[in-house]
Design a protein around this motif. Structure first.
Motif, PDB file in Angstrom:
ATOM      1  N   ARG A  90      -3.881   3.606  14.191  1.00 27.58           N
ATOM      2  CA  ARG A  90      -3.298   3.533  12.820  1.00 27.58           C
ATOM      3  C   ARG A  90      -4.379   2.698  12.041  1.00 27.58           C
ATOM      4  O   ARG A  90      -5.396   2.140  12.486  1.00 27.58           O
TER       5      ARG A  90
ATOM      6  N   GLN B  70      -4.813  -2.440   6.984  1.00 26.59           N
ATOM      7  CA  GLN B  70      -5.395  -3.015   5.523  1.00 26.59           C
ATOM      8  C   GLN B  70      -5.726  -4.358   5.898  1.00 26.59           C
ATOM      9  O   GLN B  70      -4.785  -5.054   5.899  1.00 26.59           O
TER      10      GLN B  70
ATOM     11  N   GLY C   3      14.550  -2.873   0.685  1.00 23.89           N
ATOM     12  CA  GLY C   3      15.341  -3.965   0.825  1.00 23.89           C
ATOM     13  C   GLY C   3      15.202  -4.865   2.067  1.00 23.89           C
ATOM     14  O   GLY C   3      14.838  -4.289   2.996  1.00 23.89           O
TER      15      GLY C   3
END
Ligand SMILES: CCCCCCCCCC(=O)SCCNC(=O)CCNC(=O)[C@H](O)C(C)(C)COP(=O)(O)OP(=O)(O)OC[C@H]1O[C@@H](n2cnc3c(N)ncnc32)[C@H](O)[C@@H]1OP(=O)(O)O
Length: 252
Positions: free
Chosen positions: A90, A93, A178
């Motif tokens: 993956r 960051q 959300g």
């Protein structure tokens, strides 16, 4: 120039290009000195909230801290992003505020059973798969809200991040649109916490996940969240080189 206007797509595109060219380092290659610096700054923050020394000692410490900041500013990057490839293939960051290894402001959130990542995002021929993502975290007094318990916003950050990773693991990532958190009991600091999450389903571009935080085996907070990938990110992610990364991982 990347920025809010393009949802960060420019930065992602550049990262994917570098990844394809083999220009993205492994997380495992991050120098120990970088990790050590982050840990020491976290210790400094905790010492700062706990200290009871007088103004003179604080002033002396402030001088030392200013000197440290000066040393670090001697060389800076234009973009505050550091992409690196995890052992699961993956792209992470490293300066993000959820678990970033190079961000002392991020809680000490460590993925325990990071699942093998989905090999391709938004691949219509591959059904998203729900995998349980589990992380460990130990908050400190620097994360407190009311006396003796963690701040609700910090609790939400942990859930946001781990639920977000669960949608990545399923192959249907997005930005948090959300996040609904239910605070069932005090989330303590200075004790081991376990955060669990899993992707549940998609509705069109919306990707849903649920998760919870446990302290001593008891749920203290639970959340449902919806993540949405804007079209420009979707097309970028769909040519996400995770597929190549996963093959490399299998070969290794
Ligand atoms: C490194 C690995 C880390 C992995 C974990 C990371 C976890 C952390 C994640 C984050 O912190 S992300 C940063 C915080 N979130 C943001 O910055 C998102 C800000 N908002 C946006 O960028 C856009 O509003 C968004 C991409 C979410 C949606 O914009 P779009 O223009 O693509 O959506 P659009 O308005 O066209 O709506 C698409 C659908 O979603 C629905 N929708 C939009 N906003 C919604 C919302 N807030 N809740 C529920 N549904 C929503 C909308 O009704 C519609 O439904 P239908 O298709 O059924 O009509």
């Amino acid at each position: 120039m990347a920025g809010p206007a393009d949802n960060g797509a420019t930065v992602f595109a550049a990262a994917f290009e570098r990844f394809a060219e083999g220009g993205i380092p492994e997380v495992a290659d991050v120098p120990d000195a970088s990790l050590d610096l982050v840990e020491r700054i976290r210790d400094l923050v905790e010492a700062t909230v706990r200290t009871d020394v007088g103004p003179e000692v604080r002033a002396e410490a402030a001088e030392l801290v200013s000197r440290a900041a000066e040393l670090l500013r001697a060389a800076t990057h234009d973009q505050v992003v550091r992409f690196a490839r995890t052992s699961e293939g993956r792209i992470d960051q490293l300066t993000q505020a959820g678990s970033g290894l190079l961000n002392p402001q991020a809680p000490r959130l460590v993925f325990r059973e990071t699942p093998e990542m989905a090999t391709q995002a938004f691949d219509d021929s591959v059904e998203p798969r729900s995998v349980e993502v589990v992380a460990d975290c130990r908050l400190t007094a620097a994360h407190s809200g009311p006396p003796g318990r963690a701040h609700g916003g910090v609790v939400a950050t942990l859930l946001d991040h781990v639920l977000g990773l669960a949608t990545s693991a399923a192959g249907v990532p997005g930005f948090t649109a959300g996040l609904d958190v239910r605070y069932r009991a005090a989330t303590p600091y200075d004790v081991p916490l376990e955060i669990r999450a899993r992707w549940t389903h998609c509705e069109g571009r919306k990707s849903f996940a649920t998760g919870e935080i446990l302290a001593d085996g008891k749920v203290t907070a639970e959340a449902t969240a919806v993540f949405i990938a804007p079209p420009e990110m979707r097309s970028l992610w769909s040519r996400n080189p995770r597929s190549a990364a996963a093959e490399d991982t299998v070969r290794a």
